[in-house]
Every structure is written in C-alpha cells, then in structure tokens.
Design a protein around this motif. Structure first.
Motif, mmCIF file in Angstrom:
data_model
loop_
_atom_site.group_PDB
_atom_site.id
_atom_site.type_symbol
_atom_site.label_atom_id
_atom_site.label_comp_id
_atom_site.label_asym_id
_atom_site.label_seq_id
_atom_site.Cartn_x
_atom_site.Cartn_y
_atom_site.Cartn_z
ATOM 1 N N ALA A 47 0.824 -1.216 0.000
ATOM 2 C CA ALA A 47 0.000 0.000 0.000
ATOM 3 C C ALA A 47 0.854 1.261 0.000
ATOM 4 O O ALA A 47 0.507 2.255 -0.649
ATOM 5 C CB ALA A 47 -0.948 -0.001 1.198
ATOM 6 N N SER A 51 0.417 3.671 -3.105
ATOM 7 C CA SER A 51 -0.217 4.960 -2.793
ATOM 8 C C SER A 51 0.409 6.137 -3.556
ATOM 9 O O SER A 51 -0.206 7.196 -3.660
ATOM 10 C CB SER A 51 -0.163 5.233 -1.291
ATOM 11 O OG SER A 51 1.171 5.482 -0.872
ATOM 12 N N ARG A 55 -4.983 5.917 -5.013
ATOM 13 C CA ARG A 55 -5.483 5.943 -3.642
ATOM 14 C C ARG A 55 -6.890 5.374 -3.627
ATOM 15 O O ARG A 55 -7.652 5.560 -4.561
ATOM 16 C CB ARG A 55 -5.505 7.369 -3.096
ATOM 17 C CG ARG A 55 -4.141 7.996 -3.072
ATOM 18 C CD ARG A 55 -3.742 8.505 -1.719
ATOM 19 N NE ARG A 55 -2.351 8.937 -1.751
ATOM 20 C CZ ARG A 55 -1.942 10.103 -2.212
ATOM 21 N NH1 ARG A 55 -2.801 10.976 -2.666
ATOM 22 N NH2 ARG A 55 -0.663 10.402 -2.209
ATOM 23 N N ILE A 56 -7.208 4.701 -2.573
ATOM 24 C CA ILE A 56 -8.540 4.158 -2.379
ATOM 25 C C ILE A 56 -9.315 5.166 -1.537
ATOM 26 O O ILE A 56 -8.758 5.747 -0.595
ATOM 27 C CB ILE A 56 -8.460 2.796 -1.664
ATOM 28 C CG1 ILE A 56 -7.618 1.814 -2.466
ATOM 29 C CG2 ILE A 56 -9.853 2.226 -1.433
ATOM 30 C CD1 ILE A 56 -7.319 0.512 -1.745
ATOM 31 N N SER A 61 -11.551 2.192 1.880
ATOM 32 C CA SER A 61 -10.470 1.850 2.805
ATOM 33 C C SER A 61 -11.050 1.275 4.092
ATOM 34 O O SER A 61 -10.538 0.280 4.620
ATOM 35 C CB SER A 61 -9.622 3.079 3.120
ATOM 36 O OG SER A 61 -8.973 3.547 1.971
ATOM 37 N N GLY A 97 -5.928 -1.169 3.723
ATOM 38 C CA GLY A 97 -6.924 -0.201 4.187
ATOM 39 C C GLY A 97 -6.373 0.729 5.250
ATOM 40 O O GLY A 97 -6.618 1.935 5.234
ATOM 41 N N MET A 100 -4.045 3.337 3.660
ATOM 42 C CA MET A 100 -4.812 4.312 2.879
ATOM 43 C C MET A 100 -5.557 5.291 3.787
ATOM 44 O O MET A 100 -5.625 6.487 3.505
ATOM 45 C CB MET A 100 -5.794 3.604 1.934
ATOM 46 C CG MET A 100 -5.125 2.817 0.843
ATOM 47 S SD MET A 100 -4.179 3.895 -0.268
ATOM 48 C CE MET A 100 -3.332 2.692 -1.271
ATOM 49 N N ILE A 101 -6.098 4.792 4.903
ATOM 50 C CA ILE A 101 -6.767 5.675 5.863
ATOM 51 C C ILE A 101 -5.751 6.635 6.482
ATOM 52 O O ILE A 101 -6.016 7.839 6.606
ATOM 53 C CB ILE A 101 -7.494 4.859 6.946
ATOM 54 C CG1 ILE A 101 -8.726 4.173 6.339
ATOM 55 C CG2 ILE A 101 -7.890 5.736 8.126
ATOM 56 C CD1 ILE A 101 -9.383 3.150 7.251
#
Length: 122
Positions: A47, A51, A55-56, A61, A97, A100-101
C-alpha cells in the motif's frame, strides 16, 4: 545481549504471538511472524508503494478493514477456527486499508493546516 535482527524485531513490532500452528513455513522454517501479521505487513508495504500512484477512497479503505475484523471476531467469539490463507488474505486487505486511511487522514490534516495558515495570514 542478543543482536537485534529482523527475525526477532518483527514479532516485537507486530505484537505477534508467533504460534507455530498459525504461521507459515518455508523449507521447514517458520516465518518470524504469524499468518495474520505476515499478511498485514505485506499489505502495508504494498500500500505504501501503490499509494504514490493510486489511492482508495476513505469509504472503501474502511470497507476493506471489515474482512479481518469479522474473521477475527468470529474466531474469538465462537468455536470457528480460521485458516492461515484466510488470515493472510484478510489481514493483507486490512494492511492496505489501514495505510490508505492513514494517508488520507494525514492529507486532510495538512489541508486544514494550509487553510488555517491562509486564513490567519490575511
């Protein structure tokens, strides 16, 4: 005093229980961390690299955190026993996740700081 190596640092970093029955083996040697921690570490590393390109969204995420939360909770609350492949996959998603958060929260905080500095500089 024992030398600090990746093999003995990873379990400390992850807070890993290192149970053999919940770990992967390669050529007869046990991984330094369990299947969940292995999946999460790989997810985090991938990730971080990904990234830079994509990006999610915050919603997705959060959504990809759920498989690990559900699998782990069911395992704790019932007699259900997950398997190492499922543990690694659900925690891989969790690691992605989570990163990404964290990136989105950091960017949001930076943007608020920029807006506040512009507001007070005028």
């Amino acid at each position: 005093m024992e030398q600090l190596t990746l093999k003995n640092f990873l379990p400390i970093l992850c807070g890993c229980h290192q149970r053999a029955d919940r770990s992967f083996f390669y050529k007869g040697k046990k991984f330094p961390v369990c299947a969940r921690c292995t999946g999460e570490l790989i997810g985090i590393l991938i990730a971080i690299i990904v990234s830079f390109f994509i990006r999610i969204s915050f919603f997705y995420s959060c959504l990809i955190l759920l498989p690990m939360i559900i699998d782990g909770s069911i395992q704790i609350l019932t007699s259900y026993e997950s398997n190492n492949i499922k543990r690694a996959i659900t925690d891989f998603l969790f690691g992605v996740g989570l990163v990404m958060i964290m990136i989105q929260v950091a960017l949001f905080s930076i943007n608020i700081g920029i807006e506040l500095s512009q507001l007070f500089s005028h």
